[in-house]
Design a protein around this motif. Structure first.
Motif, short mmCIF file in Angstrom:
data_model
loop_
_atom_site.label_atom_id
_atom_site.label_comp_id
_atom_site.label_asym_id
_atom_site.label_seq_id
_atom_site.Cartn_x
_atom_site.Cartn_y
_atom_site.Cartn_z
N HIS A 49 0.87 -1.18 0.00
CA HIS A 49 0.00 0.00 0.00
C HIS A 49 0.91 1.23 0.00
O HIS A 49 1.69 1.41 0.93
CB HIS A 49 -0.86 0.05 1.26
CG HIS A 49 -1.52 -1.25 1.60
ND1 HIS A 49 -2.83 -1.51 1.34
CD2 HIS A 49 -1.02 -2.36 2.20
CE1 HIS A 49 -3.13 -2.73 1.77
NE2 HIS A 49 -2.05 -3.26 2.29
N PHE A 51 1.00 5.51 -0.24
CA PHE A 51 0.15 6.69 -0.04
C PHE A 51 0.91 7.92 -0.51
O PHE A 51 2.08 8.10 -0.19
CB PHE A 51 -0.21 6.84 1.44
CG PHE A 51 -0.94 5.64 1.99
CD1 PHE A 51 -2.32 5.56 1.90
CD2 PHE A 51 -0.25 4.59 2.56
CE1 PHE A 51 -2.99 4.45 2.39
CE2 PHE A 51 -0.91 3.47 3.06
CZ PHE A 51 -2.29 3.41 2.97
N GLU A 52 0.20 8.78 -1.25
CA GLU A 52 0.80 9.99 -1.81
C GLU A 52 -0.15 11.17 -1.57
O GLU A 52 -1.33 11.10 -1.92
CB GLU A 52 1.00 9.78 -3.32
CG GLU A 52 1.51 10.96 -4.06
CD GLU A 52 1.52 10.70 -5.57
OE1 GLU A 52 1.87 11.64 -6.30
OE2 GLU A 52 1.19 9.58 -6.02
N LEU A 54 -1.86 14.55 -2.32
CA LEU A 54 -2.19 15.32 -3.52
C LEU A 54 -2.57 16.73 -3.10
O LEU A 54 -2.62 17.04 -1.91
CB LEU A 54 -3.35 14.65 -4.27
CG LEU A 54 -3.10 13.21 -4.71
CD1 LEU A 54 -4.36 12.64 -5.36
CD2 LEU A 54 -1.93 13.11 -5.67
N ALA A 58 -6.43 15.72 -0.33
CA ALA A 58 -6.61 14.41 -0.97
C ALA A 58 -5.37 13.54 -0.81
O ALA A 58 -4.25 14.05 -0.73
CB ALA A 58 -6.93 14.59 -2.45
N THR A 59 -5.59 12.24 -0.77
CA THR A 59 -4.52 11.26 -0.71
C THR A 59 -4.80 10.19 -1.74
O THR A 59 -5.92 9.72 -1.88
CB THR A 59 -4.44 10.61 0.68
OG1 THR A 59 -4.21 11.61 1.66
CG2 THR A 59 -3.33 9.57 0.75
N ARG A 60 -3.76 9.79 -2.46
CA ARG A 60 -3.87 8.70 -3.43
C ARG A 60 -3.25 7.45 -2.80
O ARG A 60 -2.13 7.49 -2.31
CB ARG A 60 -3.14 9.01 -4.72
CG ARG A 60 -3.13 7.84 -5.70
CD ARG A 60 -2.32 8.11 -6.95
NE ARG A 60 -2.87 9.26 -7.63
CZ ARG A 60 -2.14 10.15 -8.31
NH1 ARG A 60 -0.83 10.03 -8.37
NH2 ARG A 60 -2.72 11.17 -8.90
N MET A 61 -3.99 6.35 -2.82
CA MET A 61 -3.44 5.08 -2.37
C MET A 61 -3.30 4.17 -3.58
O MET A 61 -4.24 4.02 -4.37
CB MET A 61 -4.33 4.38 -1.35
CG MET A 61 -3.71 3.10 -0.84
SD MET A 61 -4.72 2.18 0.32
CE MET A 61 -5.92 1.45 -0.76
N THR A 62 -2.13 3.59 -3.75
CA THR A 62 -1.86 2.65 -4.83
C THR A 62 -1.55 1.30 -4.22
O THR A 62 -0.71 1.21 -3.32
CB THR A 62 -0.67 3.13 -5.69
OG1 THR A 62 -0.94 4.45 -6.17
CG2 THR A 62 -0.44 2.21 -6.86
#
Length: 93
Positions: A49, A51-52, A54, A58-62
């Protein structure tokens, strides 16, 4: 959660109820953690997982999955039939 924690849960996958357990094997708060299967349907399974942050709040999880299917040729057939739509996120060992 933190490094060394374990979690067990029940889920329904492809119509079959399963009890799954995993262990947190890598943890870099707040950017990354990985869990690895202790018990479950796969021969091996690692779930990463990332987390970045933005713009704004907002947070982007890949998610990235690394796995080895059980059942040799039957497992490879199941990969093709059921997991092909997720192929960009999956890495089979």
């Amino acid at each position: 959660m933190e490094l060394g924690d374990s979690v067990t849960w029940e889920a329904k996958h492809l119509g079959v109820r399963q009890r799954l357990s995993s262990h947190i094997t890598a943890f870099e708060r707040p950017y990354f953690f990985a869990d690895e299967m202790l018990t479950g349907a796969f021969k091996s399974f690692r779930h990463e997982h990332r987390f970045e942050a933005l713009a704004g709040e907002a947070t982007r999880m890949t998610d990235m999955f690394h796995y080895t299917s059980p059942l040799s040729l039957l497992g490879k057939l199941a990969d093709y039939l059921f997991l092909k739509q997720f192929r960009p996120l999956l890495k089979r060992k």
